[in-house]
Design an enzyme around this catalytic site. Structure first.
Site, PDB file in Angstrom:
ATOM      1  N   LYS A  52       0.842  -1.210   0.000  1.00 41.22           N
ATOM      2  CA  LYS A  52       0.000   0.000   0.000  1.00 41.22           C
ATOM      3  C   LYS A  52       0.880   1.264   0.000  1.00 41.22           C
ATOM      4  CE  LYS A  52      -3.710  -2.545   2.243  1.00 41.22           C
ATOM      5  NZ  LYS A  52      -4.494  -2.863   3.447  1.00 41.22           N
ATOM      6  N   GLN A  96      -4.655  -1.703   9.688  1.00 42.41           N
ATOM      7  CA  GLN A  96      -4.506  -3.030   9.082  1.00 42.41           C
ATOM      8  C   GLN A  96      -5.024  -4.111  10.031  1.00 42.41           C
ATOM      9  OE1 GLN A  96      -3.574  -3.463   5.941  1.00 42.41           O
ATOM     10  NE2 GLN A  96      -3.697  -5.698   6.002  1.00 42.41           N
ATOM     11  N   ASP A 119     -10.913   2.276   3.598  1.00 41.53           N
ATOM     12  CA  ASP A 119     -11.089   0.820   3.539  1.00 41.53           C
ATOM     13  C   ASP A 119     -12.552   0.444   3.297  1.00 41.53           C
ATOM     14  OD1 ASP A 119      -8.969  -0.968   3.691  1.00 41.53           O
ATOM     15  OD2 ASP A 119      -8.703  -0.702   5.852  1.00 41.53           O
TER      16      ASP A 119
HETATM   17  N1  GUN Z   1      -6.597  -7.208   6.273  1.00 37.49           N
HETATM   18  C1  GUN Z   1      -6.822  -7.954   5.171  1.00 37.49           C
HETATM   19  N2  GUN Z   1      -7.314  -7.182   4.180  1.00 37.49           N
HETATM   20  C2  GUN Z   1      -7.395  -5.933   4.662  1.00 37.49           C
HETATM   21  C3  GUN Z   1      -7.814  -4.693   4.102  1.00 37.49           C
HETATM   22  O1  GUN Z   1      -8.241  -4.591   2.957  1.00 37.49           O
HETATM   23  N3  GUN Z   1      -7.722  -3.612   4.938  1.00 37.49           N
HETATM   24  C4  GUN Z   1      -7.281  -3.702   6.210  1.00 37.49           C
HETATM   25  N4  GUN Z   1      -7.263  -2.593   6.948  1.00 37.49           N
HETATM   26  N5  GUN Z   1      -6.890  -4.834   6.756  1.00 37.49           N
HETATM   27  C5  GUN Z   1      -6.940  -5.942   5.980  1.00 37.49           C
END
Ligand code: GUN
Length: 293
Positions: A52, A96, A119
């Protein structure tokens, strides 16, 4: 059979985002700013967050990574979230997942200002998505819809079978596929661990979205000739031939299923890269403003 190439499609979208950010900067405007909160040292989470942050750099965004150790308190995390909610120079941020057991994920998700929830996990954004209002769509479902759209796949009237009912993928992708939109306008069946006759239901599908986290679950006998198959699974399985000792395996038995499909996503290189680019798209939307109008 044609490959639904998430790597190439996400590259194109990243280029489009980068061009828009370059134009913003030329006009003397501040570029989009995304922050990520990462707790602990889970291998998968480290990899996703690094991707990211790299995506931000590729598109000319500003990014901030805030790390905490596994023993961080919920109060300390909530304090950081409040700070990010109030920061006028921060367009969006993510926490996350998964979080350590002693932290209540729901409390954390709900503490994020939904106007910065790139998200798309906050109940306000989930609710808006489910009734077809504009808002932040969560990254994986949004990436799947973009992948179908950019391949020119007409989903109107299709029977879509979604395997898995998670809050992050199964439920929101089922919502998007049933909306009166293109792509969308599908008749949707959601299957899960208590579903009877899952093979028979899959055999009726024009479109299968496999999001169970069960490697190789979808076998050749479950897929109709000409079906579109989207594989969301990314399970690490042992592989002694790799330096890392593992490789990613999807929920679909790709080699056996692919010859029957009109379109199919590979793993890796399918849905995964689209997920990152969807987060960047949401952050750009947040920077532009007016997302909820
Ligand atoms: N854990 C697995 N996929 C994601 C996601 O798309 N966003 C976040 N914040 N955590 C995750």
């Amino acid at each position: 059979m044609q490959l639904l190439d998430g790597k190439e499609t996400s590259r194109q979208i990243r280029e489009e985002i980068a061009a828009e950010v370059a134009a913003m900067k030329e006009r003397g405007e501040r570029p989009p700013h995304l922050a990520a909160i990462l707790v602990g040292h889970d291998g998968g989470s480290e990899t996703y967050v690094a991707a990211k942050i790299k995506g931000c750099a590729e598109c000319g965004f500003k990014s901030t990574l805030v790390r905490f150790e596994d023993d961080v308190t919920e109060e300390r995390l909530l304090e950081e979230i409040e700070k990010m909610n109030a920061d006028p120079e921060l367009d969006g941020f993510i926490v996350q997942l998964p979080l350590p057991k002693h932290i209540n994920e729901r409390r954390i998700t709900e503490a994020i200002d939904w106007r910065k929830d790139v998200d798309g996990f906050h109940p306000v954004n989930v609710g808006r998505l489910s009734i077809g209002l504009p808002g932040f769509r969560s990254a994986t479902p949004a990436g799947i819809m973009d992948l179908l759209e950019r391949a020119g796949i007409k989903t109107k009237g299709m029977h879509a079978v979604v395997l898995g009912r998670s809050n992050i993928v199964g439920k929101p992708v089922a919502s998007l596929l049933m909306q009166k939109s293109e792509p969308g306008d599908c008749t949707v069946t959601v299957c899960h661990s208590s579903t009877r006759n899952i093979k028979e239901i899959c055999r009726q599908a024009d479109l299968i979205i496999a999001a169970l986290g069960s490697p190789g679950f979808v076998t050749e006998d479950m897929v109709k000739e000409g079906a579109v198959v989207v594989d969301v699974g990314t399970t690490r399985v042992p592989d002694a031939t790799r330096k890392s000792g593992w490789r990613l395996r999807g929920d679909v038995d790709f080699d056996a299923v692919a010859p029957k499909c009109s379109w199919i996503t590979p793993v890796p290189g399918g849905v995964g890269p689209m997920t990152i680019v969807s987060l960047l798209k949401n952050t750009l939307l947040a920077r532009r403003g007016g997302v909820f109008e």
